[in-house]
Design a protein around this motif. Structure first.
Motif, PDB file in Angstrom:
ATOM      1  N   ASP A  83       0.866  -1.225   0.009  1.00 46.29           N
ATOM      2  CA  ASP A  83      -0.051   0.066  -0.181  1.00 46.29           C
ATOM      3  C   ASP A  83       0.760   1.361  -0.093  1.00 46.29           C
ATOM      4  O   ASP A  83       0.606   2.036  -0.821  1.00 46.29           O
ATOM      5  N   ARG A  84       2.006   1.242   0.716  1.00 51.34           N
ATOM      6  CA  ARG A  84       3.020   2.392   0.817  1.00 51.34           C
ATOM      7  C   ARG A  84       3.534   2.525  -0.689  1.00 51.34           C
ATOM      8  O   ARG A  84       3.750   3.687  -0.942  1.00 51.34           O
ATOM      9  N   GLY A  85       3.714   1.746  -1.347  1.00 49.42           N
ATOM     10  CA  GLY A  85       4.254   1.701  -2.779  1.00 49.42           C
ATOM     11  C   GLY A  85       3.067   2.466  -3.515  1.00 49.42           C
ATOM     12  O   GLY A  85       3.375   3.419  -4.310  1.00 49.42           O
ATOM     13  N   TYR A  86       1.920   1.999  -3.464  1.00 49.57           N
ATOM     14  CA  TYR A  86       0.878   2.882  -4.282  1.00 49.57           C
ATOM     15  C   TYR A  86       0.738   4.408  -3.772  1.00 49.57           C
ATOM     16  O   TYR A  86       0.582   5.042  -4.597  1.00 49.57           O
ATOM     17  N   PRO A  95       1.421   9.990 -11.425  1.00 45.37           N
ATOM     18  CA  PRO A  95       0.799   8.939 -10.894  1.00 45.37           C
ATOM     19  C   PRO A  95       0.111   7.800 -11.585  1.00 45.37           C
ATOM     20  O   PRO A  95      -0.329   6.982 -10.906  1.00 45.37           O
ATOM     21  N   ALA A  96      -0.182   8.119 -12.886  1.00 43.91           N
ATOM     22  CA  ALA A  96      -0.773   7.187 -13.828  1.00 43.91           C
ATOM     23  C   ALA A  96       0.454   6.191 -14.478  1.00 43.91           C
ATOM     24  O   ALA A  96      -0.005   5.330 -15.377  1.00 43.91           O
ATOM     25  N   GLY A  97       1.665   6.052 -14.083  1.00 45.69           N
ATOM     26  CA  GLY A  97       2.607   5.383 -14.399  1.00 45.69           C
ATOM     27  C   GLY A  97       2.381   3.987 -14.303  1.00 45.69           C
ATOM     28  O   GLY A  97       1.572   3.310 -13.421  1.00 45.69           O
ATOM     29  N   PRO A  98       3.073   3.221 -15.135  1.00 46.94           N
ATOM     30  CA  PRO A  98       2.818   1.738 -15.226  1.00 46.94           C
ATOM     31  C   PRO A  98       3.571   1.010 -13.940  1.00 46.94           C
ATOM     32  O   PRO A  98       4.491   0.207 -14.044  1.00 46.94           O
ATOM     33  N   PHE A  99       3.146   1.206 -12.780  1.00 47.63           N
ATOM     34  CA  PHE A  99       3.750   0.752 -11.402  1.00 47.63           C
ATOM     35  C   PHE A  99       2.810  -0.413 -10.969  1.00 47.63           C
ATOM     36  O   PHE A  99       1.648  -0.316 -10.972  1.00 47.63           O
TER      37      PHE A  99
END
Length: 118
Positions: A83-86, A95-99
């Motif tokens: 959750d911290r990663g998101y 923020p819309a990057g492919p993570f």
């Protein structure tokens, strides 16, 4: 005492090596034969463990260890880190990057950073 004959010693080693190589040649099995022998060994050694459970490794042999593992995976202690990663991505310049963040059940180190962020 007889003098050492290095040529005779080398010949003796070669003869022993070739004999051992020839003796083990008929023992070679195909992958299918190896698999069948391994399956037969484990089924004889652990008759109460279904073959499909061996995918779980050592957990297949201990019901208690398997129950502990299942309870940890039911409420994973690492979900907070995911959750911290998101949250970090949501506050990043893209923020819309492919993570994508997920946990892998592996004890080896699989992430690191060097000076400069590389």
């Amino acid at each position: 005492m007889m003098p050492l004959n290095p040529g005779g010693l080398v010949n003796a080693i070669l003869v022993v090596g070739m004999t051992m190589a020839c003796a083990t040649a008929p023992c070679r099995a195909s992958p299918e034969q190896d698999r069948a022998e391994i399956v037969a060994f484990f089924q004889q050694r652990f008759p109460d463990v279904p073959l499909d459970d061996y995918i779980n490794g050592a957990l297949a042999l201990s019901r208690d260890a398997r129950a502990q593992f299942d309870s940890i995976m039911e409420f994973p202690p690492f979900q907070g880190e995911i959750d911290r990663g998101y949250r970090l991505v949501a506050n990043s310049p893209d923020p819309a990057g492919p993570f994508e963040f997920f946990a892998i059940a592996d004890n080896s180190i699989n992430a690191f950073a060097l000076p400069g962020g590389f």
